[in-house]
Design an enzyme around this catalytic site. Structure first.
Site, PDB file in Angstrom:
ATOM      1  N   ASN A 221     -22.082  13.495 -27.048  1.00  0.00           N
ATOM      2  CA  ASN A 221     -23.052  12.154 -26.997  1.00  0.00           C
ATOM      3  C   ASN A 221     -22.740  11.248 -27.564  1.00  0.00           C
ATOM      4  OD1 ASN A 221     -24.055  13.869 -29.156  1.00  0.00           O
ATOM      5  ND2 ASN A 221     -25.145  12.864 -29.743  1.00  0.00           N
TER       6      ASN A 221
ATOM      7  N   ASP B 220     -23.061  20.208 -34.213  1.00  0.00           N
ATOM      8  CA  ASP B 220     -23.638  20.572 -35.254  1.00  0.00           C
ATOM      9  C   ASP B 220     -22.395  20.889 -36.438  1.00  0.00           C
ATOM     10  OD1 ASP B 220     -26.607  20.731 -35.782  1.00  0.00           O
ATOM     11  OD2 ASP B 220     -26.646  22.472 -35.034  1.00  0.00           O
ATOM     12  N   HIS B 221     -22.013  19.914 -37.450  1.00  0.00           N
ATOM     13  CA  HIS B 221     -21.111  19.538 -37.945  1.00  0.00           C
ATOM     14  C   HIS B 221     -20.511  21.036 -39.728  1.00  0.00           C
ATOM     15  CE1 HIS B 221     -21.423  14.690 -37.662  1.00  0.00           C
ATOM     16  NE2 HIS B 221     -21.224  15.646 -35.974  1.00  0.00           N
TER      17      HIS B 221
ATOM     18  N   HIS C 200     -29.267  20.475 -35.484  1.00  0.00           N
ATOM     19  CA  HIS C 200     -29.633  20.134 -34.125  1.00  0.00           C
ATOM     20  C   HIS C 200     -29.841  21.467 -34.104  1.00  0.00           C
ATOM     21  CE1 HIS C 200     -27.448  16.407 -34.429  1.00  0.00           C
ATOM     22  NE2 HIS C 200     -26.320  16.627 -34.385  1.00  0.00           N
TER      23      HIS C 200
END
Ligand SMILES: *[C@@H]1O[C@H](CO)[C@@H](O)[C@H](O)[C@H]1NC(C)=O
Ligand SMILES: *[C@@H]1O[C@H](CO)[C@@H](O)[C@H](O)[C@H]1NC(C)=O
Length: 342
Positions: free
Chosen positions: A131, A261-262, A234
């Protein structure tokens, strides 16, 4: 006279060969002409001579070396050397915060070429857009100009990579998420090539389904930026749970690999063999958040930086997650018999 005619005939024959060669190149790259029922570009990457593949997966990384991006890169280089890497997969959000401005954006060198410098990482990188990449010139990252600047770079929105024992289906997931369209806030997304959105998504899903149905690969692996299932901040991407997940389950996809998602994460399915693998720890991480209720599905969750590796053979896939010091945080394997049972 005769010899002149002969020469021009020769030229015509040469021309015909040239045209045939162009058609041939077109056929091997574009499925539809090949009689396949899908329209996704298709590429080949040979397995090693012993038939195996060594792959590394990193996501959410491009921060000019900051937030431990350089440390992750260094460790990827060390592990890449040990495992005899064939190629790297990038799960997107390649350039923060807003993708690339254009093909000349210095961020390409600062966040990619000058960071992943280890000899073992000078392999083809197969990337998708996240994104954040859509917040810049999304088409810049797809440009062959970047591949000419750094030959390891390769990115398209959606495509198929046939690597003999495994088929990788790279899917453009950003257009699926409603909120980028209905509630973009101050963000401007580059939707060139995506609109009209409904048609883009339905065509992509149809192409993916046809490609999966036609695939005879031993392992089917789908790669996208967004999560399907994740315990991170997320969380699950509802649009993908509704539209993408049923296709993966119906077509015996083995792995869904994502970033967004990190974190580093492995969620298993209790109703199908499909595994959900998140490798989004390429740079900024440590964002907290853990929301998963079923301990039978959750195999591993790490809120810090790192990356994932896969070793794939005809009969086995081995997954490892590493932190920035090279510690193995989680290991998982699956096997299939040599003879296909369907
Ligand atoms: C870098 O990694 C170390 C070790 O995992 C961690 O303690 C530190 O917080 C990280 N730094 C940043 C900026 O994320
Ligand atoms: C946790 O996940 C569930 C199911 O995905 C969701 O309904 C719920 O809103 C989440 N809770 C938080 C605090 O994010």
């Amino acid at each position: 006279m005769f010899s002149k005619n002969y020469n021009s005939n020769n030229n015509i024959i040469l021309m015909i060969f040239l045209v045939l060669e162009i058609i041939y190149l077109f056929i091997i790259n574009v499925g539809t002409v090949n009689g396949d029922n899908y329209n996704l570009p298709r590429f080949e990457h040979p397995a090693k001579s012993d038939g195996s593949l060594g792959i590394m997966v990193v996501g959410d990384w491009g921060r000019k070396g900051h937030y431990n991006q350089s440390q992750v890169a260094l460790q990827m280089g060390v592990i890449g050397e040990k495992m005899d890497l064939d190629f790297v997969i990038s799960t997107g959000d390649n350039f923060y915060p807003n993708g690339l401005i254009n093909v000349n954006d210095p961020a390409f060198d600062e966040s990619f070429t000058n960071v992943y410098t280890a000899p073992s990482l000078q392999k083809q990188w197969y990337s998708v857009l996240g994104n954040h990449d859509y917040r810049g010139d999304a088409l810049a990252q797809l440009s062959p100009i970047l591949s000419r600047k750094d030959s390891k770079w390769f990115c398209l929105k959606s495509y198929i990579l046939n690597a003999e024992i495994a088929e990788f289906l790279f899917i453009d997931t950003t257009p699926f998420q409603d909120k980028y369209f209905t509630n973009p806030g101050d963000e401007v997304y580059d939707w060139r090539g995506v609109l009209p959105r409904d048609k883009y998504i339905s065509t992509l899903l149809k192409d993916l389904e046809s490609a999966l149905v036609e695939s005879s690969a031993k392992w089917k692996i789908v790669v996208g930026h967004h999560t399907i299932r994740s315990a991170g901040i997320h969380g699950n991407t509802q649009e993908l749970v509704q539209k993408l997940l049923p296709i993966l389950q119906a077509n015996n996809v083995d792995l869904y690999i994502n970033g967004h998602d990190h974190c580093l994460e492995h969620i298993s399915s209790i109703d199908s063999p499909l595994q959900f693998l998140t490798s989004g720890g390429g740079s900024k991480s440590w964002r907290g958040g853990y929301n998963w209720s079923n301990p039978n599905e959750m195999k591993f969750y790490y809120d810090g930086q790192g990356f994932m590796t896969m070793k794939i053979t005809q009969t086995e896939v081995d997954i490892n997650f590493y932190d920035i010091l090279g510690n193995v945080l989680h290991q998982w394997s699956a096997s299939k018999s040599l003879i296909s049972t369907i």
